[in-house]
Write a protein that holds these residues in place. Structure first.
Motif, short mmCIF file in Angstrom:
data_model
loop_
_atom_site.label_atom_id
_atom_site.label_comp_id
_atom_site.label_asym_id
_atom_site.label_seq_id
_atom_site.Cartn_x
_atom_site.Cartn_y
_atom_site.Cartn_z
N ASP A 128 1.03 -1.43 0.08
CA ASP A 128 0.33 -0.04 0.04
C ASP A 128 0.80 0.84 -0.22
O ASP A 128 0.14 2.70 -0.70
N HIS A 129 2.27 1.26 0.89
CA HIS A 129 2.51 2.43 0.93
C HIS A 129 3.89 2.41 0.20
O HIS A 129 5.16 3.47 0.60
N LEU A 178 2.66 6.62 9.66
CA LEU A 178 2.75 6.04 10.52
C LEU A 178 2.30 4.85 11.72
O LEU A 178 1.18 5.32 12.03
N MET A 179 2.57 3.90 12.38
CA MET A 179 2.40 3.05 13.35
C MET A 179 3.22 2.77 14.43
O MET A 179 4.14 2.86 14.09
N LEU A 237 -0.81 -1.20 8.61
CA LEU A 237 -1.20 0.52 8.73
C LEU A 237 -2.12 0.98 7.87
O LEU A 237 -2.78 2.29 8.24
N LYS A 238 -2.96 -0.11 6.97
CA LYS A 238 -4.02 0.49 6.28
C LYS A 238 -4.90 0.55 7.27
O LYS A 238 -6.32 1.48 7.12
N ASP A 239 -4.93 -0.31 7.88
CA ASP A 239 -5.99 -0.52 9.23
C ASP A 239 -5.60 0.25 10.37
O ASP A 239 -6.81 0.80 11.19
N GLN A 270 -5.07 -10.06 11.83
CA GLN A 270 -4.50 -9.10 10.88
C GLN A 270 -3.97 -9.98 9.84
O GLN A 270 -5.04 -10.12 8.75
N ALA A 271 -3.07 -10.47 9.76
CA ALA A 271 -2.14 -11.25 9.06
C ALA A 271 -3.37 -12.52 9.18
O ALA A 271 -2.60 -13.63 7.40
#
Length: 650
Positions: free
Chosen positions: A248-249, A298-299, A309-311, A364-365
């Motif tokens: 995503d980034h 950032l996270m 990071l998207k979530d 999440q993974a």
């Protein structure tokens, strides 16, 4: 022999018991039990006996009903949550920083050239539909292959009952993409949202064919993005960050990840003892149709965990100083059977595709790995945003023309989503970072000149200013205090609670205790033993009746003595049984062996041994011989010629 006598005596004691019948056993129990109620049933008069029987039955039913509720409550395995506050030196969290834009536009422009021309023409049609093809006459013709595979259409809903679908380029192929027999529409209320989503979908197909190392090269490098770093009183630089590629980034950089070195501890709470960063996001090199937001993503997360990071990430705006105060919450969940959590993901049926990063398990993974596994099974290829299983390639329009429809259908499928939710588990122990965010303009107008000069010189070794307010971000990340909260689960019902509750209900309704339950168990065992004894006695009686029904011989008197064979033991003769008078049998000469057998049986009949003593060897000899004679008599009685005389004589 002593052991055998012991077991025989024990058997006799068990046979005695409190009674030899069920009635005697029940009366004995009611008269001797410590439970209230049964004693009154046998001691009161007829009327009170009926009342006490009804009350005892009613309260016993209430006890069993309450016991069922208590056991069901215990087996539900409920938990209670408790909050505790502690104070200790804590590990500084891992900090992941990324650019909101995944690639430098100058590096990927040649790959997105045709896509950019196509989206520009589409925007022109959307904004100025009456001008038609005015811009197409002065430019090369458009390659509409991408458009035909995933078209962008307008839906006229002035007539809601009959909406009109308008293809922007009037190609009449709004749903003619190859590889799929169906068509699906994803509606947007704004053209800005539709164009962004369409561009992301198309660019995904293009970038998925680019090798990973080439994509890393096209992203933002650490030495260009991280301008300054300070942790507490110790200086740091981009070399203290670990680079990972995020779909995503693009290139992301993690501080204090703990993969190669021990995690850093925070010496004190407060802004002076945290992490200070100055970043350059180079906003002027953003991809215009891919990234509509500008800033740093950032996270904060645990060591050795993958950053999603998207979530879970937050944005830091350019031209500002963002201060992030951190508080720590530690979650401790109870495992099976109280909750369906996992410690390391080894008991989860989904293969973790993020294990290639050597990161720990997270839900999440698991959810993303589950989705990617379903997509590879159904669509035949993997999505660009998730890691790939072995032997599978990323989806693209050339090799997988219908992948976009398959992906949209799978993403909107509630069934597949629920399968992944049911398969994945939460972690039993987790650490969450609660952030308090504040921002201010940075640098100020009075100080921006010298700050930009210094930062430009340090990065480019040039006296010219190459930085501006639109690309500079300052971050301060620190612990607000060393107080941490622990939210832990504990069992709401334990075995001690269950036993005390069961005993309380039994004592309240019946006035009983554990000893009363033992008495009840004893009466059940005695009942079973009486049942066993009765069954054995019935079987023995039935066997004897059947034997005497089949064998009804007439005893014949004879004084002939038998001479024992040499080497055998001589047994004393037994008294002859009384001569029967009711039935007589006359035998013809060819059946004369029947009386002989009867005479032998009468002479060898030995008296039974006294009660309680073992039979002598001679008695055993008599029993065996009698059994053989019975068999002979039965065979010979079946032969013709033997019939009773009418006068009763032999």
């Amino acid at each position: 022999m002593n052991l055998k006598k012991y077991f025989v005596r024990a058997l006799h004691r068990l046979q005695k018991g409190p009674g030899y019948t069920y009635k005697e056993l029940l009366v004995w129990y009611c008269d001797n039990t410590n439970t209230h109620g049964p004693k009154r049933i046998i001691k009161e008069g007829p009327k009170k006996k009926l009342i006490w029987f009804f009350l005892t039955l009613l309260f016993a039913s209430l006890v069993f009903w309450q016991w069922g509720i208590l056991i069901n409550t215990y087996l539900s395995y409920n938990v209670t949550s408790s909050l505790s506050i502690g104070f200790k030196t804590m590990k500084f969290p891992a900090v992941t920083v990324c650019n909101a834009n995944p690639f430098k536009y100058s590096e990927v422009k040649h790959l997105l050239k045709e896509l950019d021309r196509l989206i520009e023409a589409a925007l022109e049609r959307i904004l100025q539909p009456a001008l038609g093809n005015s811009s197409e006459n002065a430019s090369p013709p458009l390659d509409l292959r991408l458009w035909h595979q995933i078209p962008l259409v307008l839906i006229d809903e002035h007539d809601k009952d009959n909406p009109v679908i308008l293809d922007i380029f009037e190609s009449n192929q709004a749903c003619s993409h190859q590889g799929s027999d169906n068509c699906t529409y994803r509606n947007f209320t704004s053209a800005a949202q539709a164009v962004t989503e369409w561009y992301i979908l198309q660019s995904t197909s293009i970038l998925s064919k680019v090798p990973l190392q080439e994509r890393i090269r096209m992203g933002y490098q650490a030495e260009d993005m991280i301008l300054a770093c300070l942790y507490g009183a110790e200086p740091c630089n981009y070399k203290n960050f670990t680079q990972i590629y995020h779909p995503d980034h693009g290139n992301c950089y993690i501080f204090n990840w703990g993969m190669d070195e021990e995690a850093l501890n925070s010496s004190n709470p407060g802004a002076e003892f945290g992490l200070k960063l100055i970043l350059d996001i180079s906003q002027q090199d953003y991809i215009p149709y891919l990234s509509s937001a500008a800033g740093a993503r950032l996270m904060l997360h645990q060591q050795k965990s993958f950053p999603f990071l998207k979530d879970q990430g937050i944005y830091a705006m350019a031209g500002t100083e963002t201060s992030i105060g951190v508080l720590v919450d530690e979650l401790e969940r109870m495992g099976y059977p109280y909750s369906d959590c996992t410690n390391n993901g080894s008991d989860v049926p989904v293969k973790n595709l993020y294990s290639q990063y050597n990161t720990s398990y997270s839900i999440q993974a698991c959810l993303r790995s589950c989705f990617q596994n379903h997509m590879t099974e159904i669509c035949g290829c993997g999505h660009y945003m998730f890691p790939l299983p072995e032997g599978v390639n990323y989806c693209n329009n050339e090799d997988n023309p219908g992948w976009a429809y398959c992906y949209s259908s799978l993403r909107s499928s509630i069934t597949h989503r629920q399968i992944c939710i049911d398969s994945c588990k939460e972690t039993c122990n987790d650490t969450q970072y609660k952030m308090t965010i504040s921002m201010a303009d940075w640098p100020s107008e009075a100080s921006e000149d010298w700050i930009f000069h210094i930062l430009s010189y340090e990065r480019d070794m040039s006296t010219n200013v190459t930085l501006d307010r639109n690309g500079i971000i300052k971050l301060n990340i620190y612990f607000q205090e060393y107080n941490y909260r622990t939210i832990s689960e504990s069992a709401a019902t334990t075995i001690v609670w269950l036993l005390s509750s069961l005993g309380g209900q039994f004592g309240f309704w019946m006035g009983g205790s554990v000893l009363c339950l033992i008495e009840f168990g004893e009466i059940i065992i005695d009942s079973l033993w009486i049942t066993v004894i009765n069954v054995i006695s019935w079987c023995k009686g039935l066997k004897q009746k059947r034997a005497w029904w089949r064998l009804t011989p007439t005893w014949a008197s004879s004084t002939r003595t038998q001479v024992p064979s040499p080497g055998t033991r001589r047994c004393p003769p037994s008294p002859a049984p009384p001569r029967p008078t009711t039935t007589r049998c006359v035998c013809s000469p060819w059946t004369s062996s029947v009386p002989t057998a009867m005479q032998k049986l009468s002479k060898q009949h030995a008296p039974a041994p006294p009660h309680g003593k073992l039979p002598s060897p001679c008695s055993v000899c008599h029993l065996l011989s009698n059994l053989l004679l019975f068999i002979e008599i039965r065979k010979e009685l079946k032969s013709p010629g033997c019939a009773p005389l009418p006068d009763g004589s032999l």
